[in-house]
Write a protein that holds these residues in place. Structure first.
Motif, PDB file in Angstrom:
ATOM      1  N   ASP A 400       0.803  -1.227   0.000  1.00  6.51           N
ATOM      2  CA  ASP A 400       0.000   0.000   0.000  1.00  6.51           C
ATOM      3  C   ASP A 400       0.836   1.277   0.000  1.00  6.51           C
ATOM      4  O   ASP A 400       0.530   2.219  -0.743  1.00  6.51           O
ATOM      5  CB  ASP A 400      -0.955   0.013   1.199  1.00  6.51           C
ATOM      6  N   PRO A 401       1.906   1.370   0.832  1.00  3.85           N
ATOM      7  CA  PRO A 401       2.685   2.611   0.834  1.00  3.85           C
ATOM      8  C   PRO A 401       3.409   2.895  -0.481  1.00  3.85           C
ATOM      9  O   PRO A 401       3.780   4.040  -0.749  1.00  3.85           O
ATOM     10  CB  PRO A 401       3.697   2.395   1.969  1.00  3.85           C
ATOM     11  N   VAL A 402       3.609   1.865  -1.307  1.00  5.68           N
ATOM     12  CA  VAL A 402       4.389   2.024  -2.539  1.00  5.68           C
ATOM     13  C   VAL A 402       3.496   2.162  -3.762  1.00  5.68           C
ATOM     14  O   VAL A 402       3.694   3.055  -4.595  1.00  5.68           O
ATOM     15  CB  VAL A 402       5.359   0.844  -2.726  1.00  5.68           C
ATOM     16  N   ILE A 403       2.508   1.293  -3.886  1.00  4.07           N
ATOM     17  CA  ILE A 403       1.669   1.294  -5.092  1.00  4.07           C
ATOM     18  C   ILE A 403       0.283   1.857  -4.857  1.00  4.07           C
ATOM     19  O   ILE A 403      -0.483   2.028  -5.801  1.00  4.07           O
ATOM     20  CB  ILE A 403       1.562  -0.122  -5.698  1.00  4.07           C
ATOM     21  N   GLY A 404      -0.046   2.138  -3.602  1.00  6.38           N
ATOM     22  CA  GLY A 404      -1.365   2.669  -3.273  1.00  6.38           C
ATOM     23  C   GLY A 404      -2.329   1.568  -2.879  1.00  6.38           C
ATOM     24  O   GLY A 404      -2.298   0.460  -3.420  1.00  6.38           O
ATOM     25  N   ALA A 405      -3.225   1.893  -1.944  1.00  2.71           N
ATOM     26  CA  ALA A 405      -4.145   0.892  -1.409  1.00  2.71           C
ATOM     27  C   ALA A 405      -5.114   0.381  -2.469  1.00  2.71           C
ATOM     28  O   ALA A 405      -5.465  -0.807  -2.487  1.00  2.71           O
ATOM     29  CB  ALA A 405      -4.922   1.484  -0.232  1.00  2.71           C
ATOM     30  N   GLU A 406      -5.552   1.263  -3.385  1.00  2.00           N
ATOM     31  CA  GLU A 406      -6.522   0.835  -4.396  1.00  2.00           C
ATOM     32  C   GLU A 406      -5.900  -0.177  -5.352  1.00  2.00           C
ATOM     33  O   GLU A 406      -6.497  -1.216  -5.656  1.00  2.00           O
ATOM     34  CB  GLU A 406      -7.029   2.045  -5.177  1.00  2.00           C
ATOM     35  N   ARG A 407      -4.695   0.100  -5.814  1.00  2.00           N
ATOM     36  CA  ARG A 407      -4.044  -0.826  -6.736  1.00  2.00           C
ATOM     37  C   ARG A 407      -3.705  -2.140  -6.038  1.00  2.00           C
ATOM     38  O   ARG A 407      -3.846  -3.218  -6.627  1.00  2.00           O
ATOM     39  CB  ARG A 407      -2.776  -0.189  -7.291  1.00  2.00           C
ATOM     40  N   ALA A 408      -3.269  -2.064  -4.794  1.00  2.00           N
ATOM     41  CA  ALA A 408      -2.995  -3.286  -4.038  1.00  2.00           C
ATOM     42  C   ALA A 408      -4.257  -4.129  -3.899  1.00  2.00           C
ATOM     43  O   ALA A 408      -4.212  -5.369  -4.007  1.00  2.00           O
ATOM     44  CB  ALA A 408      -2.424  -2.932  -2.671  1.00  2.00           C
ATOM     45  N   MET A 409      -5.385  -3.484  -3.683  1.00  2.00           N
ATOM     46  CA  MET A 409      -6.651  -4.218  -3.581  1.00  2.00           C
ATOM     47  C   MET A 409      -6.990  -4.897  -4.899  1.00  2.00           C
ATOM     48  O   MET A 409      -7.460  -6.039  -4.930  1.00  2.00           O
ATOM     49  CB  MET A 409      -7.772  -3.262  -3.193  1.00  2.00           C
ATOM     50  N   HIS A 410      -6.724  -4.218  -6.032  1.00  2.00           N
ATOM     51  CA  HIS A 410      -6.982  -4.833  -7.332  1.00  2.00           C
ATOM     52  C   HIS A 410      -6.110  -6.071  -7.543  1.00  2.00           C
ATOM     53  O   HIS A 410      -6.562  -7.075  -8.116  1.00  2.00           O
ATOM     54  CB  HIS A 410      -6.721  -3.821  -8.448  1.00  2.00           C
ATOM     55  N   ILE A 411      -4.855  -6.018  -7.105  1.00  2.00           N
ATOM     56  CA  ILE A 411      -3.975  -7.189  -7.225  1.00  2.00           C
ATOM     57  C   ILE A 411      -4.500  -8.333  -6.364  1.00  2.00           C
ATOM     58  O   ILE A 411      -4.563  -9.488  -6.804  1.00  2.00           O
ATOM     59  CB  ILE A 411      -2.534  -6.819  -6.839  1.00  2.00           C
ATOM     60  N   GLU A 412      -4.886  -8.031  -5.144  1.00  8.83           N
ATOM     61  CA  GLU A 412      -5.427  -9.062  -4.252  1.00  8.83           C
ATOM     62  C   GLU A 412      -6.677  -9.689  -4.857  1.00  8.83           C
ATOM     63  O   GLU A 412      -6.821 -10.919  -4.897  1.00  8.83           O
ATOM     64  CB  GLU A 412      -5.746  -8.449  -2.887  1.00  8.83           C
ATOM     65  N   ASN A 413      -7.586  -8.861  -5.358  1.00  9.72           N
ATOM     66  CA  ASN A 413      -8.817  -9.385  -5.965  1.00  9.72           C
ATOM     67  C   ASN A 413      -8.517 -10.141  -7.264  1.00  9.72           C
ATOM     68  O   ASN A 413      -9.162 -11.151  -7.564  1.00  9.72           O
ATOM     69  CB  ASN A 413      -9.797  -8.244  -6.241  1.00  9.72           C
ATOM     70  N   GLY A 414      -7.518  -9.647  -8.016  1.00  6.75           N
ATOM     71  CA  GLY A 414      -7.143 -10.331  -9.247  1.00  6.75           C
ATOM     72  C   GLY A 414      -6.650 -11.738  -8.989  1.00  6.75           C
ATOM     73  O   GLY A 414      -6.957 -12.670  -9.746  1.00  6.75           O
ATOM     74  N   LEU A 415      -5.890 -11.917  -7.922  1.00 13.32           N
ATOM     75  CA  LEU A 415      -5.411 -13.251  -7.575  1.00 13.32           C
ATOM     76  C   LEU A 415      -6.562 -14.154  -7.153  1.00 13.32           C
ATOM     77  O   LEU A 415      -6.568 -15.358  -7.461  1.00 13.32           O
ATOM     78  CB  LEU A 415      -4.366 -13.163  -6.463  1.00 13.32           C
ATOM     79  N   ARG A 416      -7.535 -13.603  -6.452  1.00 11.52           N
ATOM     80  CA  ARG A 416      -8.702 -14.402  -6.058  1.00 11.52           C
ATOM     81  C   ARG A 416      -9.455 -14.931  -7.283  1.00 11.52           C
ATOM     82  O   ARG A 416     -10.035 -16.012  -7.257  1.00 11.52           O
ATOM     83  CB  ARG A 416      -9.650 -13.549  -5.208  1.00 11.52           C
ATOM     84  N   GLU A 417      -9.472 -14.143  -8.342  1.00 15.66           N
ATOM     85  CA  GLU A 417     -10.247 -14.484  -9.541  1.00 15.66           C
ATOM     86  C   GLU A 417      -9.410 -15.172 -10.618  1.00 15.66           C
ATOM     87  O   GLU A 417      -9.942 -15.568 -11.658  1.00 15.66           O
ATOM     88  CB  GLU A 417     -10.857 -13.201 -10.126  1.00 15.66           C
TER      89      GLU A 417
END
Length: 436
Positions: A400-417
């Motif tokens: 989150d501190p490097v890429i931003g919380a929103e983009r980190a959330m997209h990566i996390e959700n992308g892995l789930r899917e």
């Protein structure tokens, strides 16, 4: 027992247990979070410049946006991950499977326009081939080599699957990877911590290069670790070493983490302030003793130290990337405690290493009190693993501190899917540049 070459191509996502599927997703989340956390390091900046300038191509560099070849992309991603010593590891290997293997798999999958499921399958293959290759190499070679040395074979296995190589070509790919892998001596970097680190980038690049060469007809001598060490392959397809990885709550060498836990436990139990501490004594195994830098000049020296992370943990009750770079290296109280730390070799800890990494920490207070801790192991070993939420929290703490919380959330959700979608579900958020 499955034949290793057959296993590489025969494994299917549907044949895997739910536990293996879940761990594949979490392991990828963990290593990508470490990569994001490592993006700002000087090591990462230099290697990304090098990959862009000297490995021309059309593949976006991880989190960077500039272009390189697939080999340059694998090299840069491997070293970016390796630049922050927080990625998962495998005790018998004394090293890390994902750091050299995942970058090669990611680049091979992107070039092949593979599905998300195909990428996940290749990652599982990489863990299983990497674990056994590592154990075979350590059992048959007198020197302790970096993860990139055997990780190159794991990288070649994952890439060979994604590229759809036949069995004979895959055999050549593994042989090329083993032959050309960086047989760099790990303890040289322990004694003299520098940016070369654990060889992950060169392992990723070598493994992917081996598969691409084999696909063109380049031949290689058979991989000894795969073909001449049958004892280590007997349980392939039955025992899943992806479930036996450890994880790091702190981005420093695993060998320093048991002393950190011991020091913080004493501090919390006895309500000790750092100003109360006169000196610190640590009994542990020889390899941890050799992490001898007390006053690190850079992040590499801070990560490959025992005394400095212990001191930082006592001062901050945690160790995060910002405690290992820049002005944090001049923190007067951390340096005082690091200077006051003695690290002593223990026969007991030596006997248990590498399967277990034991340390016992003692705090001597200025009032004469001696607080002696119990033998401790690092947190998050596979025998006492972190919860899924703890690994997700770690990912966000680094990313989150490097890429931003929103983009980190997209990566996390992308892995789930990912198992049911295209690879772009993930790579759309990995290959675009980080905005300041």
């Amino acid at each position: 027992m499955a034949n290793p070459i057959t296993f590489i191509h025969a494994l299917t996502w549907d044949s895997l247990s739910d536990a293996v599927k879940t761990q594949a997703e979490l392991n990828l989340l963990d290593v990508l979070g470490v990569g994001a956390g490592g993006f700002p390091t000087p090591t990462s900046q230099i290697i990304r410049d090098h990959a862009h300038e000297d490995f021309g191509g059309t593949i976006p560099l991880l989190f960077d946006g500039r272009m390189a070849s697939p080999l340059g992309g694998a090299l840069a991603a491997g070293m970016m991950i390796d630049s922050l010593d927080g990625h998962d590891g495998f005790n018998p290997a004394k090293g890390h499977i994902a750091a050299p293997m995942v970058p090669a798999a990611l680049m091979a999958a992107h070039v092949a326009n593979a599905s998300g499921r195909a990428f996940l399958e290749a990652v599982v293959v990489g863990y299983e081939i990497g674990a056994r290759t590592a154990m075979a190499q350590h059992a048959t070679c007198p020197d302790y080599h970096t993860s990139g040395s055997w990780g190159a074979v794991a990288a070649a296995a994952a890439a060979s699957r994604l590229m759809g190589l036949d069995a004979d070509t895959t055999r050549h790919a593994l042989g090329i990877a083993e032959y050309h892998a960086p047989r760099s001596q790990m303890m040289r970097c322990i004694d003299f911590p520098t940016m070369v680190k654990d060889g992950a980038g060169w392992g990723a690049m070598t493994g992917l290069s081996a598969a691409r060469l084999a696909a063109k007809g380049f031949t290689g001598a058979p991989a000894i670790t795969v073909e001449d060490a049958p004892d280590f392959w007997a349980d392939l397809g039955e025992r899943w070493y992806i479930l036996e990885q450890y994880y790091k709550p702190y981005p420093v060498c695993r060998w320093a983490q048991a002393p950190m836990e011991g020091a913080m436990a004493l501090q919390q139990t006895h309500d000790v302030g750092t100003s109360d501490i006169e000196s610190i004594e640590i009994h542990t195994f020889l390899e941890s003793v050799r992490l001898a830098t007390k006053r690190p000049r850079n992040g590499e020296e801070a990560q490959y130290s025992t005394s400095f992370p212990v001191a930082a943990a006592l001062v901050h009750q945690d160790v995060r990337p910002e405690h290992l770079e820049g002005a944090a290296l001049q923190d007067a109280e951390v340096l005082r405690l690091s200077d006051a730390t003695e690290v002593i070799e223990s026969d007991f800890a030596n006997e248990k290493f590498p399967a277990q990494r034991f340390a016992r920490t003692t705090l001597r207070l200025k009032n004469g009190t001696k607080l002696e801790g119990a033998w401790m192991e690092p947190k998050w070993d596979h025998t006492k693993p972190p919860t899924a939420q703890e690994l997700r929290d770690k990912f966000h703490g680094l990313a989150d501190p490097v890429i931003g919380a929103e983009r980190a959330m997209h990566i996390e959700n992308g892995l789930r899917e990912l198992a049911n979608g295209p690879l772009s579900t993930l790579t759309d958020h990995l290959f675009t540049p980080i905005k300041s």
